[in-house]
Structures are given as structure tokens and as C-alpha cells.
Design a protein around this motif. Structure first.
Motif: not given
Length: 228
Positions: A101-109
Motif C-alpha cells: 500500500e505504501a508503494s501504491n501511495q509512492d511513499i519512500n524512506v
């Protein structure tokens, strides 16, 4: 008999604590070599993504090691061992869902966050060599441990965004305090509300965050294809 020095024990306990904490609140740990085992036997498949059986087994070994540091052999009770293994597998599934889901929302560290986290771990040791030896004794390479830390941070970022803006009203604090007052505190006197207001507020916030996180995980599970 060879004995672990206190620094090696410290990292093992840190790793074990991370596993146990995030088994309740959410965290994933990557088994060394997991990428090479994607075509092997799977513990579960989440939306087509394989969780290798070797990863689950590695986590169980690390949890077992953590308990052994506390003088407990969890393998002595097969029923509890199986329950713990199921809990860890569910944690792996949940964290795979969160990463997806984080990938789907383009969330990165951010790299700076990962670098800072790694430095905090390394600072527990006198040298890079000691840090590397401790990782090896815990079943990690530097790369696999870095990936684990990065995934932990990704979960934190995702969940922080998910729970951002949670507020607590004065009424909620006062109601919680009244519940505390109704409980039996023995000889210990309950502090005045003003003295514990901040602690009560933080406790309610954490409770609300957990509810939001668990509700989100339920939604992710219901909308996903999961095979065990």
C-alpha cells in the motif's frame, strides 16, 4: 565456554525486542538471503508476492534466540511455539500489505532517515568490525539488516501518515480519569487530574492510533488475495 560480550547481547536483544514489539504493533524483519528463496517453498502469498518459508523460519530462530537470552526455551511448549509462529506469519502478511500500500501511495524512506537509523545502531558498538560481528551472530548481513531497518521505517512513515491529526478532547480525558477513579488503587492515592492529564492524553492518542491502524489492516486484508 564461549560467551557473548555485552555489546553483542545488546544488538541481539534489540533485534528480538523489535520483533516482539512489532508483532503487536507492526514490523517486518527480512531473513538473510530471502530474495534468493523467492522460488522456494512459501509460507504465504500476498497479492502474488511470496513470503518465503525461510523468512518465517529465520524470524522464529531470532525470536527463539531472544527468549533464550531471557532464560526461556519456547520450543519446550509445541502449542505455544505454533501459536507464536502463526502470529509472526500474520505480522509478515500485515507488513507485506503495508509495504504494498505504501508503494501504491509512492511513499519512500528518505535516505537521510535510513542513514540516521543505521548510525544509531552502529553507535552501540566501538567499531564497524564489532557491529558487523554482532550482525553475523544474529544471522544478518549488513545489507539484510539495512533492508530490515528501511522496512521498519517505511511502516512507521505509513502509519504516521495514517494516524496524523488524531486529537483528544477534554471530555475524553475527564471520562478516562473518572474510570481510573472508580478503580481500586489500594493504598496508593490517584494523582489529581492536572498531574496526569498529559499521560492520559497520550494514552488515548495511542489507543486511537492503534484502532485506526488495526482497522486499516482489516481493510487491506479484505481487499487482498492471501494464501497460507
Amino acid at each position: 565456554m564461549f560467551k557473548l560480550n555485552h555489546k553483542f547481547k545488546k544488538l541481539i536483544v534489540i533485534i528480538g525486542a523489535l520483533l516482539l514489539i512489532f508483532a503487536l504493533a507492526g514490523c517486518e524483519n527480512e531473513a538473510p538471503g530471502a530474495d534468493e528463496n523467492q522460488n522456494g517453498e512459501s509460507a504465504a502469498v500476498v497479492n502474488g508476492e511470496i513470503i518465503p518459508l525461510s523468512q518465517l523460519q529465520q524470524q522464529m530462530e531470532q525470536v527463539k534466540m531472544f527468549y533464550e537470552q531471557q532464560g526461556v526455551d519456547i520450543s519446550d511448549n509445541p502449542e505455544e511455539y505454533e501459536m507464536l509462529q502463526e502470529q509472526i506469519l500474520d505480522t509478515l502478511i500485515d507488513q507485506t500489505l503495508i509495504r504494498q500500500e505504501a508503494s501504491n501511495q509512492d511513499i519512500n524512506v528518505p535516505q537521510s532517515d535510513l542513514d540516521s537509523a543505521m548510525e544509531r545502531y552502529k553507535s552501540q558498538f566501538g567499531s564497524e568490525e564489532e557491529f558487523g560481528q554482532a550482525l553475523e551472530m544474529s544471522g544478518y548481513t549488513l545489507d539484510s539488516f539495512t533492508k530490515t531497518v528501511e522496512k521498519d521505517l517505511l511502516v512507521e512513515i505509513y502509519q504516521d501518515r495514517l494516524t496524523n491529526g488524531i486529537e483528544v478532547t477534554n471530555e475524553e480525558i475527564e471520562e478516562y480519569y473518572e474510570v481510573l477513579k472508580a478503580q481500586d488503587h489500594g493504598e496508593e492515592e490517584l494523582p489529581k487530574l492536572d498531574e496526569v492529564r498529559d499521560q492520559i492524553e497520550q494514552g488515548i492518542i495511542e489507543q486511537k492510533k492503534n484502532e485506526v491502524i488495526q482497522e486499516n489492516l482489516l481493510e487491506l486484508r479484505e481487499s487482498s488475495e492471501i494464501e497460507k
